[in-house]
Design an enzyme around this catalytic site. Structure first.
Site, mmCIF file in Angstrom:
data_model
loop_
_atom_site.group_PDB
_atom_site.id
_atom_site.type_symbol
_atom_site.label_atom_id
_atom_site.label_comp_id
_atom_site.label_asym_id
_atom_site.label_seq_id
_atom_site.Cartn_x
_atom_site.Cartn_y
_atom_site.Cartn_z
ATOM 1 N N HIS A 1 10.457 -2.305 6.321
ATOM 2 C CA HIS A 1 8.920 -1.773 6.979
ATOM 3 C C HIS A 1 8.075 -3.015 6.986
ATOM 4 O O HIS A 1 8.248 -3.744 5.849
ATOM 5 C CB HIS A 1 8.238 -0.650 6.205
ATOM 6 C CG HIS A 1 9.017 0.654 6.038
ATOM 7 N ND1 HIS A 1 9.162 1.491 4.988
ATOM 8 C CD2 HIS A 1 9.913 1.012 6.968
ATOM 9 C CE1 HIS A 1 9.960 2.302 5.115
ATOM 10 N NE2 HIS A 1 10.430 2.390 6.448
ATOM 11 N N LYS B 1 2.717 -7.741 -0.637
ATOM 12 C CA LYS B 1 2.979 -6.733 -1.864
ATOM 13 C C LYS B 1 3.524 -7.174 -2.947
ATOM 14 O O LYS B 1 4.205 -8.237 -3.067
ATOM 15 C CB LYS B 1 4.032 -5.787 -1.281
ATOM 16 C CG LYS B 1 3.645 -4.969 0.126
ATOM 17 C CD LYS B 1 4.756 -4.076 0.416
ATOM 18 C CE LYS B 1 4.368 -3.285 1.641
ATOM 19 N NZ LYS B 1 5.671 -2.394 2.444
ATOM 20 N N TYR C 1 3.383 -0.486 -6.079
ATOM 21 C CA TYR C 1 3.233 -1.520 -5.430
ATOM 22 C C TYR C 1 1.803 -1.717 -5.157
ATOM 23 O O TYR C 1 1.128 -0.679 -4.985
ATOM 24 C CB TYR C 1 4.189 -1.783 -4.091
ATOM 25 C CG TYR C 1 3.994 -0.695 -3.099
ATOM 26 C CD1 TYR C 1 3.663 -0.928 -1.883
ATOM 27 C CD2 TYR C 1 4.811 0.325 -3.435
ATOM 28 C CE1 TYR C 1 3.606 0.048 -0.924
ATOM 29 C CE2 TYR C 1 4.892 1.385 -2.623
ATOM 30 C CZ TYR C 1 4.301 1.302 -1.155
ATOM 31 O OH TYR C 1 4.286 2.272 -0.052
#
Length: 181
Positions: A61, A71, A130
């Protein structure tokens, strides 16, 4: 904090300093000034957490600009094989991926800059946490088919549990035709 270079610009594995004794342990998973001293300038604005049963595969993704996200990922419980695929078309590592084994016992983390597609497979029942540098924006969602053979990703598992949505993502050849990054 120890930074482990990956050979990809901005992509790092991080090992925090763990302070433990008979009572347990303590560590700082994120401290802005320390990260800035290490050259990491991401401004994280959103935290997410997911639980995945053993064998679940999520990804690959990403979010398209201007909503692209960096992230900082880690596993709070369990173990996952984490994959970052460089989709920055001007990058010397474009189309290549890096794999990190994230383990709750090690407390290691993976810093993934914007411009990477991201996915993981749960090798045990796992809680995945995350931080994101941009807010989730549904219209900016993108993805690449997790088992595209042209990518050569070894997920280390056969017959993973994959969502219907992730089973129909475009392959990398289709992504290369798009203006995403």
């Amino acid at each position: 904090m120890k930074i482990i270079e990956t050979g990809f610009d901005g992509l790092y594995e991080l090992e925090p300093n763990i302070f433990g004794d008979k009572r347990g342990y303590f560590f700082e998973s994120y401290r802005r000034e320390l990260y800035q001293e290490l050259g990491i300038r991401e401004d994280f604005v959103q935290d997410n957490e997911s639980f995945s049963v053993k064998g679940t595969l999520r990804g690959l993704h990403f979010q398209k600009p201007p909503h692209a996200q960096a992230k900082l990922v880690r596993v709070i419980h369990g173990k996952v094989l984490d994959i970052a695929l460089d989709i920055r078309k001007d990058s010397p590592t474009y189309g290549k991926h890096h794999t990190v084994l994230l383990e709750a016992e090690r407390h290691n983390m993976f810093l993934i800059p914007a411009g990477f597609a991201h996915g993981f497979v749960a090798l045990e029942d796992s809680v995945f946490f995350y931080k994101c540098s941009n807010y989730y924006h549904k219209e900016s969602e993108g993805g690449i088919l997790w088992n595209d053979t042209s990518l050569g990703i070894d997920w280390g598992i056969s017959n993973p549990i994959v969502s219907e949505k992730d089973q129909v993502l475009p392959n990398f050849a289709a992504y290369k035709q798009s203006p995403a990054f």
